[in-house]
Scaffold this motif. Structure first.
Motif, PDB file in Angstrom:
ATOM      1  N   THR A   1       0.877  -1.380  -0.029  1.00 34.02           N
ATOM      2  CA  THR A   1      -0.161  -0.080   0.090  1.00 34.02           C
ATOM      3  C   THR A   1       0.663   1.156   0.004  1.00 34.02           C
ATOM      4  OG1 THR A   1      -1.652  -1.261   1.240  1.00 34.02           O
ATOM      5  CG2 THR A   1      -1.945   1.060   1.206  1.00 34.02           C
ATOM      6  N   PRO A   2       1.913   1.295   0.746  1.00 32.94           N
ATOM      7  CA  PRO A   2       2.857   2.587   0.779  1.00 32.94           C
ATOM      8  C   PRO A   2       3.205   2.896  -0.731  1.00 32.94           C
ATOM      9  CG  PRO A   2       3.349   1.069   2.645  1.00 32.94           C
ATOM     10  CD  PRO A   2       2.411   0.423   1.825  1.00 32.94           C
ATOM     11  N   LEU A   3       3.449   1.842  -1.487  1.00 34.93           N
ATOM     12  CA  LEU A   3       3.804   2.219  -2.805  1.00 34.93           C
ATOM     13  C   LEU A   3       2.916   2.744  -3.802  1.00 34.93           C
ATOM     14  CD1 LEU A   3       6.005  -0.903  -3.675  1.00 34.93           C
ATOM     15  CD2 LEU A   3       6.958   1.228  -2.921  1.00 34.93           C
ATOM     16  N   ALA A   4       1.695   2.549  -3.254  1.00 35.53           N
ATOM     17  CA  ALA A   4       0.546   3.067  -4.144  1.00 35.53           C
ATOM     18  C   ALA A   4       0.116   4.644  -3.817  1.00 35.53           C
ATOM     19  CB  ALA A   4      -0.873   2.014  -4.015  1.00 35.53           C
ATOM     20  N   THR A   5       0.771   5.119  -2.975  1.00 33.14           N
ATOM     21  CA  THR A   5       0.487   6.449  -2.325  1.00 33.14           C
ATOM     22  C   THR A   5       1.707   7.267  -2.413  1.00 33.14           C
ATOM     23  OG1 THR A   5       1.001   5.822  -0.110  1.00 33.14           O
ATOM     24  CG2 THR A   5      -1.171   5.637  -0.696  1.00 33.14           C
ATOM     25  N   ASP A   6       1.758   8.556  -1.909  1.00 25.56           N
ATOM     26  CA  ASP A   6       2.726   9.581  -1.867  1.00 25.56           C
ATOM     27  C   ASP A   6       3.414   9.242  -0.493  1.00 25.56           C
ATOM     28  OD1 ASP A   6       2.596  10.461  -4.384  1.00 25.56           O
ATOM     29  OD2 ASP A   6       1.075  11.992  -3.662  1.00 25.56           O
TER      30      ASP A   6
END
Lengths: 112, 283
Positions: free
Chosen positions: B119-124
């Motif tokens: 998930t962190p990779l899919a956000t800023d």
């Protein structure tokens, strides 16, 4: 009378038999047959799942004893089972009385 | 009225009979999925031995008595089916299919954890947003939702859910998976639909007499995650805060899903398949 005709009534009948005192499975089935004048003649093995279901619903309590060198499970009515029996008996008597009245063509309860 | 058979009866000595042993053996095979199979078999043996000894007491040949006792008892498979019959008439037993669904549940749990980690990779939140990272995360979520749908379907099979129950439950699960495919960013919708589908399957399982609470977290995880996301998002309102809220919210839902599916998978895989063929289960 085969099992299908007893569907829906077997719980009440078993509770009624056990209201007289603790019994093991064979004795319950024997009482069903004796008290119905051999009318209730269902496969004996299929009564046990009903006993287990009633025990799971806490309407029956059970304990193990030993008889003839074998383990024997004995069932007895719980307080909850006694209340369920009273309720189901009342509902059945009302239903049977109403059906009887219709069949006789007279208003219930005067026909009972 | 006969007094033998009441609680205080001494019980009759056992009669050796191959046909009774064969019947009990067959019952054991058909009921091996029950955790209380030993108790059930002890009860059945007591019943059959009592029946035989009474007939022998009346003067019947032991062999004939055993045959008559078995005839009155009923077919072993019919008795076994009675133990699995649900109030609606279905046969709720574990099968090889439900065991496989348990394995899929464990795979689904792993996929939810993987999705949470991605998930962190899919956000800023960690690195600048990139479409390729987002697509990888989306694919992991869709696969997790798909595997969850299969796993919960296994529970529906195990509960002998007819079309009336399985239809709406499966419909919600498929809609939930579809919502993830259409847009993973609105994960609350997909997860919420999955939760509703799981809730129906759980209700059906309980109606069938199955004692499990394995899917509770799958039901409560998404709303808790969604609320957490909203709360954290409103704390500041900045871009980083929105990313953190997304990571946290989805993470809570995904971990809760994984926990529920691990337990469901363990439960489905721990059961021994019933030795009843498909035709018998459908009967």
């Amino acid at each position: 009378m085969k099992g299908d005709a007893l569907k829906g009534h077997l719980d009440l009948l078993i509770l009624a038999v056990l209201a007289e005192g603790p019994r093991h499975g064979y004795a319950v089935i024997e009482q069903l047959r004796l008290r119905s004048g051999d009318v209730f003649d269902l496969p004996e093995g299929t009564v046990y799942p009903v006993l287990h279901r009633l025990a799971q619903a806490e309407l029956l309590e059970s304990s193990w004893s030993e008889a003839g060198g074998r383990r024997r499970r004995v069932y007895r009515l719980s307080d909850r089972g006694r209340a369920a029996l009273a309720e189901q008996r009342s509902a059945w008597e009302q239903f049977a009385g109403a059906v009887g009245a219709v069949l006789k063509g007279a208003p219930w309860p005067s026909a009972v | 009225m006969a007094q033998r058979g009441l609680i205080d009866s001494p019980g009759s000595p056992a009669v050796n009979s191959d046909v009774i042993d064969a019947c009990l053996h067959r019952l054991r095979r058909s009921l091996q999925w029950r955790s209380d199979v030993d108790d059930i078999l002890a009860e059945m043996e007591d019943h059959l031995q009592e029946a035989v000894s009474r007939l022998v007491d009346r003067g019947m040949d032991p062999g004939d008595a055993a045959a008559m006792a078995l005839a009155s008892f009923g077919e072993p498979d019919s008795v076994a089916r009675s133990f699995a019959r649900t109030p609606s008439g279905g046969i709720a037993v574990p099968t090889r299919l439900t065991r496989r669904a348990g394995a899929v549940a464990h795979a689904a749990a792993g996929m939810w954890i993987l999705a949470a980690m991605l998930t962190p990779l899919a956000t800023d939140f960690v690195v600048p947003w990139q479409q390729s990272y987002y697509l990888v995360w989306s694919a992991s979520v869709v696969l997790a939702a798909l595997a969850t749908t299969v796993a919960v379907s296994g529970l529906l099979v195990r509960s002998a859910a007819g079309l009336r129950w399985a239809g709406p439950s499966l419909g919600l699960l498929i809609l939930g998976t579809g919502a993830f495919i259409v847009g993973t960013w609105l994960w609350q919708l997909g997860a919420g639909l999955l939760a509703l589908g799981a809730l129906l399957a759980l209700a059906r399982a309980r109606a069938a007499g199955l004692r499990l609470s394995t899917l509770d977290w799958l039901v409560v995880g998404p709303p808790v995650g969604a609320v957490a996301q909203i709360v954290v998002d409103r704390l500041d309102g900045g871009v980083m805060n929105a990313a953190l809220a997304g990571v946290l919210g989805f993470g809570i839902a995904a971990v809760a899903n994984a926990a529920a599916l691990v337990r469901l998978g363990w439960w489905l895989r721990s059961e021994t398949p019933a030795d009843l063929d498909d035709a018998q289960i459908a009967a």
